[in-house]
Design a protein around this motif. Structure first.
Motif, PDB file in Angstrom:
ATOM      1  N   CYS A  95       0.841  -1.200   0.000  1.00 34.39           N
ATOM      2  CA  CYS A  95       0.000   0.000   0.000  1.00 34.39           C
ATOM      3  C   CYS A  95       0.881   1.258   0.000  1.00 34.39           C
ATOM      4  CB  CYS A  95      -0.911  -0.016   1.232  1.00 34.39           C
ATOM      5  SG  CYS A  95      -1.811   1.507   1.517  1.00 34.39           S
ATOM      6  N   ALA A  96       1.898   1.274   0.855  1.00 31.59           N
ATOM      7  CA  ALA A  96       2.776   2.444   0.937  1.00 31.59           C
ATOM      8  C   ALA A  96       3.536   2.636  -0.378  1.00 31.59           C
ATOM      9  CB  ALA A  96       3.757   2.278   2.097  1.00 31.59           C
ATOM     10  N   ARG A  97       4.022   1.542  -0.932  1.00 33.49           N
ATOM     11  CA  ARG A  97       4.803   1.610  -2.160  1.00 33.49           C
ATOM     12  C   ARG A  97       3.954   2.114  -3.329  1.00 33.49           C
ATOM     13  NH1 ARG A  97      10.057  -0.158  -3.409  1.00 33.49           N
ATOM     14  NH2 ARG A  97      10.254  -0.436  -5.649  1.00 33.49           N
ATOM     15  N   LEU A  98       2.743   1.588  -3.450  1.00 38.03           N
ATOM     16  CA  LEU A  98       1.874   2.000  -4.551  1.00 38.03           C
ATOM     17  C   LEU A  98       1.475   3.470  -4.404  1.00 38.03           C
ATOM     18  CD1 LEU A  98      -0.351  -1.211  -4.813  1.00 38.03           C
ATOM     19  CD2 LEU A  98       1.502  -0.522  -6.372  1.00 38.03           C
ATOM     20  N   ASN A  99       1.259   3.910  -3.171  1.00 36.11           N
ATOM     21  CA  ASN A  99       0.942   5.319  -2.945  1.00 36.11           C
ATOM     22  C   ASN A  99       2.101   6.226  -3.324  1.00 36.11           C
ATOM     23  OD1 ASN A  99      -1.724   5.969  -2.070  1.00 36.11           O
ATOM     24  ND2 ASN A  99      -1.337   4.814  -0.200  1.00 36.11           N
ATOM     25  N   SER A 100       3.311   5.823  -2.950  1.00 33.33           N
ATOM     26  CA  SER A 100       4.425   6.714  -3.259  1.00 33.33           C
ATOM     27  C   SER A 100       4.726   6.717  -4.755  1.00 33.33           C
ATOM     28  CB  SER A 100       5.662   6.414  -2.412  1.00 33.33           C
ATOM     29  OG  SER A 100       6.125   5.132  -2.707  1.00 33.33           O
ATOM     30  N   ALA A 101       4.299   5.660  -5.465  1.00 32.72           N
ATOM     31  CA  ALA A 101       4.480   5.636  -6.924  1.00 32.72           C
ATOM     32  C   ALA A 101       3.325   6.351  -7.643  1.00 32.72           C
ATOM     33  CB  ALA A 101       4.588   4.192  -7.408  1.00 32.72           C
ATOM     34  N   GLY A 102       2.345   6.802  -6.895  1.00 25.80           N
ATOM     35  CA  GLY A 102       1.232   7.525  -7.505  1.00 25.80           C
ATOM     36  C   GLY A 102       0.209   6.635  -8.195  1.00 25.80           C
ATOM     37  N   VAL A 103       0.201   5.349  -7.831  1.00 29.25           N
ATOM     38  CA  VAL A 103      -0.746   4.408  -8.452  1.00 29.25           C
ATOM     39  C   VAL A 103      -2.152   4.611  -7.872  1.00 29.25           C
ATOM     40  CG1 VAL A 103      -1.324   1.945  -8.664  1.00 29.25           C
ATOM     41  CG2 VAL A 103       1.058   2.718  -8.896  1.00 29.25           C
ATOM     42  N   LYS A 104      -3.154   4.590  -8.746  1.00 25.08           N
ATOM     43  CA  LYS A 104      -4.535   4.823  -8.294  1.00 25.08           C
ATOM     44  C   LYS A 104      -5.298   3.523  -8.040  1.00 25.08           C
ATOM     45  CE  LYS A 104      -5.301   9.327 -10.467  1.00 25.08           C
ATOM     46  NZ  LYS A 104      -4.336   9.417 -11.602  1.00 25.08           N
ATOM     47  N   ALA A 105      -5.054   2.530  -8.898  1.00 21.66           N
ATOM     48  CA  ALA A 105      -5.751   1.252  -8.741  1.00 21.66           C
ATOM     49  C   ALA A 105      -4.758   0.140  -9.041  1.00 21.66           C
ATOM     50  CB  ALA A 105      -6.938   1.172  -9.694  1.00 21.66           C
ATOM     51  N   ALA A 106      -4.806  -0.917  -8.254  1.00 21.03           N
ATOM     52  CA  ALA A 106      -3.873  -2.024  -8.472  1.00 21.03           C
ATOM     53  C   ALA A 106      -4.556  -3.352  -8.187  1.00 21.03           C
ATOM     54  CB  ALA A 106      -2.647  -1.860  -7.572  1.00 21.03           C
ATOM     55  N   THR A 107      -3.958  -4.385  -8.768  1.00 21.05           N
ATOM     56  CA  THR A 107      -4.434  -5.751  -8.577  1.00 21.05           C
ATOM     57  C   THR A 107      -3.249  -6.582  -8.125  1.00 21.05           C
ATOM     58  OG1 THR A 107      -6.010  -5.463 -10.362  1.00 21.05           O
ATOM     59  CG2 THR A 107      -5.450  -7.721  -9.771  1.00 21.05           C
ATOM     60  N   ILE A 108      -3.441  -7.377  -7.083  1.00 21.90           N
ATOM     61  CA  ILE A 108      -2.378  -8.299  -6.690  1.00 21.90           C
ATOM     62  C   ILE A 108      -2.896  -9.728  -6.816  1.00 21.90           C
ATOM     63  CG2 ILE A 108      -2.959  -7.941  -4.215  1.00 21.90           C
ATOM     64  CD1 ILE A 108       0.024  -8.776  -3.652  1.00 21.90           C
ATOM     65  N   VAL A 109      -2.074 -10.583  -7.379  1.00 19.13           N
ATOM     66  CA  VAL A 109      -2.437 -11.995  -7.456  1.00 19.13           C
ATOM     67  C   VAL A 109      -1.646 -12.741  -6.389  1.00 19.13           C
ATOM     68  CG1 VAL A 109      -2.478 -14.072  -8.873  1.00 19.13           C
ATOM     69  CG2 VAL A 109      -2.865 -11.824  -9.923  1.00 19.13           C
ATOM     70  N   LEU A 110      -2.361 -13.445  -5.519  1.00 24.52           N
ATOM     71  CA  LEU A 110      -1.711 -14.206  -4.462  1.00 24.52           C
ATOM     72  C   LEU A 110      -1.839 -15.688  -4.797  1.00 24.52           C
ATOM     73  CD1 LEU A 110      -0.221 -13.584  -1.863  1.00 24.52           C
ATOM     74  CD2 LEU A 110      -2.359 -13.866  -0.620  1.00 24.52           C
ATOM     75  N   ASP A 111      -0.704 -16.326  -5.094  1.00 20.80           N
ATOM     76  CA  ASP A 111      -0.711 -17.775  -5.360  1.00 20.80           C
ATOM     77  C   ASP A 111       0.639 -18.338  -4.953  1.00 20.80           C
ATOM     78  OD1 ASP A 111       0.852 -16.670  -7.446  1.00 20.80           O
ATOM     79  OD2 ASP A 111       0.343 -18.333  -8.805  1.00 20.80           O
ATOM     80  N   GLY A 112       0.810 -19.625  -5.128  1.00 29.30           N
ATOM     81  CA  GLY A 112       2.107 -20.252  -4.822  1.00 29.30           C
ATOM     82  C   GLY A 112       2.410 -20.314  -3.339  1.00 29.30           C
ATOM     83  N   LEU A 113       1.368 -20.406  -2.504  1.00 26.08           N
ATOM     84  CA  LEU A 113       1.603 -20.441  -1.056  1.00 26.08           C
ATOM     85  C   LEU A 113       1.536 -21.855  -0.477  1.00 26.08           C
ATOM     86  CD1 LEU A 113      -0.165 -17.242   0.376  1.00 26.08           C
ATOM     87  CD2 LEU A 113       2.273 -17.687   0.108  1.00 26.08           C
ATOM     88  N   ASP A 114       1.721 -22.887  -1.315  1.00 25.29           N
ATOM     89  CA  ASP A 114       1.730 -24.255  -0.776  1.00 25.29           C
ATOM     90  C   ASP A 114       2.863 -24.360   0.237  1.00 25.29           C
ATOM     91  OD1 ASP A 114       0.121 -24.385  -3.025  1.00 25.29           O
ATOM     92  OD2 ASP A 114       1.747 -25.248  -4.244  1.00 25.29           O
ATOM     93  N   GLY A 115       2.537 -24.929   1.401  1.00 20.44           N
ATOM     94  CA  GLY A 115       3.557 -25.087   2.452  1.00 20.44           C
ATOM     95  C   GLY A 115       3.607 -23.913   3.410  1.00 20.44           C
ATOM     96  N   ALA A 116       2.753 -22.903   3.200  1.00 22.92           N
ATOM     97  CA  ALA A 116       2.735 -21.762   4.115  1.00 22.92           C
ATOM     98  C   ALA A 116       1.968 -22.113   5.385  1.00 22.92           C
ATOM     99  CB  ALA A 116       2.086 -20.552   3.434  1.00 22.92           C
ATOM    100  N   LYS A 117       2.094 -21.267   6.426  1.00 19.76           N
ATOM    101  CA  LYS A 117       1.395 -21.509   7.696  1.00 19.76           C
ATOM    102  C   LYS A 117      -0.066 -21.112   7.626  1.00 19.76           C
ATOM    103  CE  LYS A 117       5.232 -20.976  10.945  1.00 19.76           C
ATOM    104  NZ  LYS A 117       5.885 -19.996  11.801  1.00 19.76           N
ATOM    105  N   ILE A 118      -0.472 -20.538   6.523  1.00 18.74           N
ATOM    106  CA  ILE A 118      -1.838 -20.042   6.399  1.00 18.74           C
ATOM    107  C   ILE A 118      -2.303 -20.381   4.983  1.00 18.74           C
ATOM    108  CG2 ILE A 118      -0.939 -17.775   5.675  1.00 18.74           C
ATOM    109  CD1 ILE A 118      -3.319 -16.463   6.981  1.00 18.74           C
ATOM    110  N   ASP A 119      -3.613 -20.674   4.809  1.00 25.11           N
ATOM    111  CA  ASP A 119      -4.017 -20.986   3.447  1.00 25.11           C
ATOM    112  C   ASP A 119      -4.218 -19.710   2.636  1.00 25.11           C
ATOM    113  OD1 ASP A 119      -7.085 -21.849   4.802  1.00 25.11           O
ATOM    114  OD2 ASP A 119      -6.902 -20.296   3.293  1.00 25.11           O
ATOM    115  N   GLU A 120      -4.179 -19.890   1.342  1.00 26.63           N
ATOM    116  CA  GLU A 120      -4.162 -18.749   0.425  1.00 26.63           C
ATOM    117  C   GLU A 120      -5.322 -17.791   0.609  1.00 26.63           C
ATOM    118  OE1 GLU A 120      -1.625 -20.556  -3.066  1.00 26.63           O
ATOM    119  OE2 GLU A 120      -3.620 -19.969  -3.782  1.00 26.63           O
ATOM    120  N   VAL A 121      -6.503 -18.376   0.827  1.00 32.03           N
ATOM    121  CA  VAL A 121      -7.705 -17.560   0.942  1.00 32.03           C
ATOM    122  C   VAL A 121      -7.648 -16.640   2.167  1.00 32.03           C
ATOM    123  CG1 VAL A 121     -10.130 -17.819   1.533  1.00 32.03           C
ATOM    124  CG2 VAL A 121      -9.187 -19.086  -0.392  1.00 32.03           C
ATOM    125  N   LEU A 122      -7.247 -17.232   3.307  1.00 33.39           N
ATOM    126  CA  LEU A 122      -7.110 -16.425   4.522  1.00 33.39           C
ATOM    127  C   LEU A 122      -5.997 -15.392   4.367  1.00 33.39           C
ATOM    128  CD1 LEU A 122      -7.229 -18.308   7.933  1.00 33.39           C
ATOM    129  CD2 LEU A 122      -8.397 -16.206   7.266  1.00 33.39           C
TER     130      LEU A 122
END
Ligand code: BES
Ligand code: MN
Ligand code: ZN
Length: 496
Positions: A95-122
């Motif tokens: 959020c801070a990085r996108l604000n300082s770059a002057g971005v108005k709208a952004a999309t992040i794709v969250l994937d590849g979290l197999d083996g993480a302590k939390i599931d992707e959806v959470l």
């Protein structure tokens, strides 16, 4: 900022954020994108310091082969360590990085979290929460915005497989964020706006979400014998108040748990006046009460299955011809008397009556107080940990664990008879200062004399209530430290 959730897809334009694990391993989605961009992501990583570490972030502008204006690559770090906290930090930093770059709208794709302590959806829900928490601004008094300082990011879409589940998990987190924002709002307000009466008005605003709110005025507190709290406020033109909030989401007959906050809306020190330098900080001497207020909003907002009491002990500590003097002796609601040797040790005085009242009226299972109580805790612990004092080991352990889980860390400090003796005095049952040695501990010993046999913990949050610098999920200013911790503590142990 609007946060929404959607299934993964490459957007047609704008800013897209994708991820890599530690060791420059692109996630499956990022690897596919890299392919359509002719290897631009891979070349970008190799030409930079970006390693996929947890704080790594890399901007790629106008990649060939795609219509996108900007791709941002973020590091997930070691995926085996990725948990809710890390997801929030990632969201906040982004959020801070996108604000300082002057971005108005952004999309992040969250994937590849197999083996993480939390599931992707959470993780997606927590990522959105981190971004939202970092986006907070207290700018209502700025009439001329500096260009370039203005927050640009108006919407963030978090793409994840199972977006509808993420949207659902986001609902209670939104309630917590709204509680945090209320806390940050009241703590940021200057003391010419926020006084005991206006704080009580803000609390009354919680009635519409199902919190019952009572406001005790000075005559009511006088009848109850609250001489210590009233003594602190007697020098101010702003009258004192005690706000009693109740959220009843648990079983009808279940004993409540209680939270009590120091709400000194401005602390000049009184007749034992503070030096001028930095005195403006004392507008946030109601930070404990602010957290209790925001916590009640969060619990009601997420319909927590618990019976909870929130008490704010509100007074303004001013010097004037009606102010209490050093040497005055006051009688507390408990009947115990206090010789006020320093009018700047006022937090323990307002809490003495609030704690006694709380246990006397509600017979709670436990009480936790939060207070910007002592400068000494800042010397002892700095701003990495808040001080934790308790008469009960299980309660102390549960609080410390909840703090670790949400990144609001507590360090337990001792209580002991030897320290308690430091506040004995000849003229009354006790004095309100215990000397320079162990200043935070003697303050806690003072509070302990007003909790009777109730299981109790005291959090000295003087060093952590206000942050002088930006943190991943906390813009500089009011932190609401303690709210996340207590919400987690309640959810983990008292909602079953
Ligand atoms: N509100 C202050 C403590 C404080 C200091 C909070 C700095 C945040 C930042 C409290 O009321 C106070 O003045 N405490 C005195 C106690 C002393 C007179 C025994 C202190 O810590 O100096
Ligand atoms: Mn003080
Ligand atoms: Zn104070």
């Amino acid at each position: 900022m609007k946060i929404s959730f959607a299934e993964p897809a490459v957007p047609k334009s704008g800013t897209l954020v994708v991820a890599a694990r530690e060791g420059r391993t692109l996630t499956p989605f990022a690897a596919a994108l890299d392919k359509s961009a002719g290897g631009a992501l891979r070349r970008g990583m190799e030409a930079s310091r970006f390693k996929g570490g947890k704080d790594d972030i890399l901007d790629l502008l106008a990649p060939a082969g795609l219509k996108l204006g900007r791709i941002v690559l973020v590091g997930l770090g070691k995926v085996g360590e990725f948990d809710a906290g890390r997801a929030e930090i990632l969201g906040g930093n982004l959020c801070a990085r996108l604000n300082s770059a002057g971005v108005k709208a952004a999309t992040i794709v969250l994937d590849g979290l197999d083996g993480a302590k939390i599931d992707e959806v959470l993780a997606a829900a927590h990522l959105g929460t981190g971004a939202r928490l970092r986006s907070y601004r207290f700018d209502k008094y700025r009439t001329k915005e500096k260009p370039g300082k203005k927050a640009t990011l108006a919407s963030l879409t978090v793409m994840v497989k199972g977006a509808s589940k993420a949207r659902k998990a986001f609902v209670p987190l939104t309630a917590i964020a709204e509680g945090i924002f209320l806390t940050r709002d009241v703590v940021s307000e200057p003391a010419n706006v926020l006084n005991p009466i206006t704080f009580a008005k803000a609390a009354k605003g919680l009635e519409k979400i199902g919190v019952s709110v009572e406001v005790l005025t000075e005559p009511a507190m006088k009848r109850l014998g609250m001489g210590a709290l009233l003594g602190v406020g007697q020098g101010s033109a702003n009258p004192s108040r005690m706000v009693v909030m109740q959220w009843r989401g648990g079983a009808k007959d279940a004993k409540p748990i209680a939270f009590v906050g120091k709400g000194v809306t401005f602390d000049t020190g009184g007749i034992s006046i503070k030096p001028a330098g930095g005195m403006e900080d004392m507008k946030w001497d109601m930070g404990g009460a602010g957290v209790v207020l925001g916590l009640m909003k969060a619990l009601a907002g997420r319909k927590a299955k618990v019976n909870a009491i929130g008490i704010a002990a509100l007074a303004e500590n001013m010097p004037s011809s009606t102010a209490q003097r050093p040497g005055d002796i006051v009688t507390t609601m408990s009947g115990q008397t206090v010789e006020v040797l320093n009018t700047d040790a006022e937090g323990r005085l307002v809490l003495a009556d609030a704690l006694w009242y709380c246990q006397d009226r509600f017979k709670p299972r436990l009480m936790v107080d939060l207070a910007t109580l002592t400068g000494a805790i800042i010397i002892a612990l700095g701003n990495q940990y808040a001080g934790l004092f308790s008469n009960n080991d299980q309660l102390a352990k549960r609080l410390a664990e909840a703090g670790e889980a949400v990144g609001e860390k507590l360090w337990r400090m001792p209580l002991a008879d030897g320290y308690d003796k430091q506040i004995d005095t000849a003229a009354a049952d006790m004095k309100n200062i215990g000397g320079r040695e162990g200043g935070s501990i003697t303050a806690a010993q003072f509070l302990q004399r007003f909790v009777n046999k109730t299981h109790w913990a005291h959090l000295d949050i003087a060093a952590v209530t206000w942050s002088k610098k930006d943190l991943p999920t906390v813009p500089k200013g009011s932190t609401a430290f303690g709210l996340r911790l207590l919400d987690n503590f309640i959810a983990a142990h008292y909602e079953k």
